[in-house]
Design an enzyme around this catalytic site. Structure first.
Site, short mmCIF file in Angstrom:
data_model
loop_
_atom_site.label_atom_id
_atom_site.label_comp_id
_atom_site.label_asym_id
_atom_site.label_seq_id
_atom_site.Cartn_x
_atom_site.Cartn_y
_atom_site.Cartn_z
N CYS A 31 -12.21 -2.43 -1.31
CA CYS A 31 -13.54 -1.88 -1.58
C CYS A 31 -13.84 -1.92 -3.07
O CYS A 31 -12.94 -1.77 -3.89
CB CYS A 31 -13.60 -0.44 -1.11
SG CYS A 31 -13.40 -0.30 0.64
N TYR A 170 -10.22 -7.28 11.85
CA TYR A 170 -9.66 -6.19 11.06
C TYR A 170 -9.22 -5.02 11.95
O TYR A 170 -10.04 -4.34 12.57
CB TYR A 170 -10.73 -5.73 10.06
CG TYR A 170 -10.39 -4.57 9.18
CD1 TYR A 170 -9.10 -4.32 8.73
CD2 TYR A 170 -11.39 -3.70 8.73
CE1 TYR A 170 -8.82 -3.26 7.90
CE2 TYR A 170 -11.12 -2.64 7.89
CZ TYR A 170 -9.83 -2.42 7.49
OH TYR A 170 -9.56 -1.36 6.65
N HIS A 173 -5.56 -0.06 8.73
CA HIS A 173 -5.93 1.36 8.61
C HIS A 173 -6.27 1.89 10.01
O HIS A 173 -5.92 1.29 11.00
CB HIS A 173 -7.08 1.53 7.61
CG HIS A 173 -6.78 0.84 6.30
ND1 HIS A 173 -7.50 -0.22 5.81
CD2 HIS A 173 -5.78 1.04 5.42
CE1 HIS A 173 -6.97 -0.63 4.67
NE2 HIS A 173 -5.92 0.11 4.42
N ASP A 266 -1.68 3.55 2.54
CA ASP A 266 -1.65 2.16 2.12
C ASP A 266 -1.76 2.06 0.59
O ASP A 266 -1.04 1.29 -0.04
CB ASP A 266 -2.83 1.44 2.79
CG ASP A 266 -2.77 -0.06 2.64
OD1 ASP A 266 -1.70 -0.59 2.29
OD2 ASP A 266 -3.80 -0.71 2.87
#
Ligand code: ADP
Ligand code: SF4
Length: 686
Positions: A31, A170, A173, A266
């Site tokens: 991000c 994806y 997470h 992470d």
């Protein structure tokens, strides 16, 4: 300079399905707080990474449909063809420097509150939004699943049109639908998408297959999958279901990008995890697939990177934060100058941009996020615009960065520091528990300055007004830092706290100078970043009884934005520090304090032999005011300007101090623009 042969392995080209990466440096999706709102900024930022030598440069997550709208967070979008041009700007910027462009397609399921789109969120089961918004997702029926697969396929086709080389499915997470289907915690379905692991993996498998079928001729299909959630038996673990998912899908994608979940696990800060800490979770993946594997670990040491590859843990060195702190990390290794790497310190200031819905910033790299709007480049800076000599007083983060950047411009710089040690606050704060890596802020700059013949450093040189006038430089920059207040004034207190004039009062500066007063100790935190919590930890480790009181709801409240808060609170509690949230410090007496509930005003007394006030800081600007009070003396000495930078101007984060020093150096002859000092991205009316 040629690179060292032992690093050759890092520069081997590697195939990923139909495309080839030029080396093993892989900027994984991360991000940047820019996304669809600041597409030119995003493109320029990613382009600089490609220029810095990364073989693959990815976007952040990219919403495939408005039912997965995670506003107010600012990520990418590929909702329809209208979004293609902004992505093409990014792929062009990345391709211009010979790198592959990757995109992380995502649907965030019940993690998307859909506050902008106002559509109903989708999830495997009826589930509330996973934050605090009063929003609930509905369980997807078969048609919803068919729609989702179609949206994903269409987004993949748009991604191909936009020029991407690698397209992600994806499930990293715990933020996206494929993961919500896989997880037993969020999937209570009884159809073929629920129940057995094979059923729960079905959607993930279908998305990979259909993406491959749609665009696999030209694009590589990557998956991002979190092999462990660190939740033990309640979650996916590398020993059981994480491993089984990789076994089931081993050869299906063209690349495995593996990590642990959630994001806080992470991207753990250096206070809580060292370089390479994910290895124990992800190491099994390469044994189960012939496809290339990428993983992260805040890798900044080329030797560690080589070891990861040689020991068969990873094929690609994945990086988010190391590529933010130094977009030119690969180039510097390639050019045989790894000592020039600006190493990430693991502070997660970069994450705070995204979590506060603003463009990224970085403690180590002041140009991060400024590539487009200010035209800043991490390695290039304009040559000097005059022959002015600059005296910088104070060698903390601000003074060091100003000296480094002015030195790089070719200015003659004198840097005077009162202490024998360079680094200012980071030289001290890096001795606090867990903050050792913060020393890199000074280490990088000092090592760069040492190479410059045009920068003179004067240690153990506390300068007075007379010294500055005698030195008579063309320009003076004061980077004198700040001191913590001793009166308790801060966010909640606008008058000195009664009793704060007493002898039992201490500040973080006292602790950094070695004070270890008798307990019981009260640490009063009205600052809310790391200092209150880390001080409580230090004092407790020294053996004192410690209470941490704060008007905030929890310890070190702002560290929610660095994703550390729960770890900080857990550590303090485990150590036996008592945390008293939602209380102001009403009064300090001899041997006791009075705390006041922020809601009811009810007061309670507690024993406290010593009180540490962590509230606010005041600039060390006396020298500035004394100089400014002597305009004639300045004129006689030929001093054309006196400026303050960093904490000396306004106390802030270390990142803000570095930025301030950098800004000064950039603007020394360009002049600062006091109106709108950067390019503003505006959307054309459609
Ligand atoms: P910043 O974060 O803004 O860089 P720091 O507090 O880290 O500020 O650093 C300020 C530095 O300035 C400290 O190392 C301090 O010793 C030094 N300093 C303060 N006053 C003087 C002075 N009069 N002469 C030289 N150095 C000074
Ligand atoms: Fe590393 Fe901190 Fe920069 Fe993030 S902000 S990249 S953690 S130095």
């Amino acid at each position: 300079m040629a690179r060292e042969p032992r690093y050759d392995i890092l520069f081997e080209p590697l195939r990923i399905g139909p495309v080839t990466a030029r080396n093993r440096f892989y900027q994984v999706p991360h991000c940047i707080g820019m996304g669809h709102a600041y597409p030119r900024s995003a493109a320029a930022l990613r382009g600089v990474k490609a220029e810095g030598g990364w073989a693959v440069v990815c976007t952040e997550e990219c919403e495939i449909h408005p039912t997965g709208d995670i506003a107010p967070n600012i990520e990418q979008r590929l909702w329809d063809d209208g979004d293609i041009p902004m992505h093409a700007a990014m792929t062009d910027a990345v391709h211009a420097h010979g790198a592959l462009a990757g995109i992380e397609l995502a649907h965030s399921g019940h993690h998307a509150p859909n506050l902008y789109s106002r559509l109903i969120p989708l999830a495997p089961s009826h589930l509330p939004y996973d934050g605090y918004e009063p929003v609930q997702a509905r369980a997807m029926d078969k048609e919803d699943i068919r729609n989702l697969r179609r949206w994903h396929r269409e987004a993949a086709l748009r991604a191909k049109k936009a020029g991407f080389d690698i397209v992600y499915v994806y499930a990293g997470h715990d933020l996206t639908l494929p993961m919500h289907f896989i997880s037993r915690r969020t999937n209570d379905r009884s159809d073929e998408y629920g129940g057995s692991l094979e059923n729960r993996v079905r959607l993930f498998r279908e998305l990979i297959e259909e993406t491959k079928e749609a665009i696999g001729d030209r694009c590589a299909i990557a998956v991002r999958f979190a092999v462990d959630e660190l939740l033990g038996a309640d979650g996916i673990t590398a020993e059981n279901e994480g491993r089984e998912v990789v076994e089931m899908l081993a050869e299906l994608p063209d690349l495995w990008d593996v990590n642990i979940s959630d994001w806080a696990n992470d991207s753990t800060t250096s206070r809580f995890a060292p370089e390479g800490s994910q290895e124990k979770y992800v190491a099994f993946v390469k044994k189960l697939t012939t496809k290339p594997v990428v993983g992260v670990g805040r890798f900044t040491s080329p030797d560690t990177m080589v070891a990861q590859i040689k020991r068969g843990v990873l094929d690609f060195i994945g990086a988010a934060r190391p590529s933010i702190a130094d977009p030119f990390l690969p180039k510097k290794i390639e050019e045989g100058r790894p000592e020039d790497i600006r190493e990430c310190i693991g502070c997660n200031i970069c994450v705070t941009g995204d979590l506060t819905m603003t463009p990224i910033r970085c403690t180590q790299n002041p140009t991060m996020g400024e590539e487009h709007r200010r035209g800043w480049h991490p390695e290039a800076i304009a040559p000097k615009g005059s022959e002015d000599g600059v005296l910088i007083v104070g060698a903390g983060p601000a003074g060091l960065e100003a000296a480094r950047a002015l030195g790089a411009r070719g200015y003659g710089v004198a840097l005077a520091e009162a202490s024998a040690e360079l680094g200012g606050r980071v030289a001290q704060e890096c001795r606090l528990p867990g903050l050792a890596e913060w020393a890199r802020v000074a280490d990088y700059r000092v090592s760069q300055i040492e190479k410059m013949t045009n920068v003179e450093v004067y240690r153990a040189s506390r300068l007075s007004v007379a010294d500055v006038l005698e030195f008579a430089p063309d320009r003076v920059v004061l980077a004198l830092g700040a001191r913590w207040r001793r009166d308790g004034i801060g966010r909640r207190h606008h008058e000195p706290i009664p009793g704060s004039e007493g002898e039992n009062i201490y500040t973080p500066d006292d602790a950094l100078d070695g004070a270890a007063p008798a307990g019981p100790v009260l640490v009063y935190d009205d600052d809310h970043y790391y200092m209150g919590g880390v001080l409580a930890e230090k004092l407790k480790a020294q053996g004192a009884e410690v209470v941490l009181a704060t008007p905030a709801p929890d310890a070190s409240h702002w560290t929610h934005n660095t994703m550390e808060q729960s770890r900080i609170q857990a550590r303090l509690l485990e150590m036996g520090v008592e945390i008293v949230p939602l209380h102001k410090l009403a009064a300090i007496g001899l041997g006791e304090v009075e705390l006041e509930c922020v809601y009811t005003g009810k007061r309670t007394k507690r024993p406290a032999a010593s009180v540490f006030l962590v509230t606010a800081r005041l600039p060390e600007d006396a020298l500035y005011h004394e100089l400014m009070a002597a305009p004639e003396a300045l004129r006689d000495a030929g001093i054309a300007s006196v400026d303050r930078i960093g904490d000396c101007l306004a106390p802030g984060t270390i990142a803000a101090a570095v930025y301030s020093g950098h800004l000064y150096a950039r603007e020394l002859d360009a002049g600062s623009n006091l109106e709108v000092p950067f390019k503003v991205e505006r959307h054309a009316l459609q």
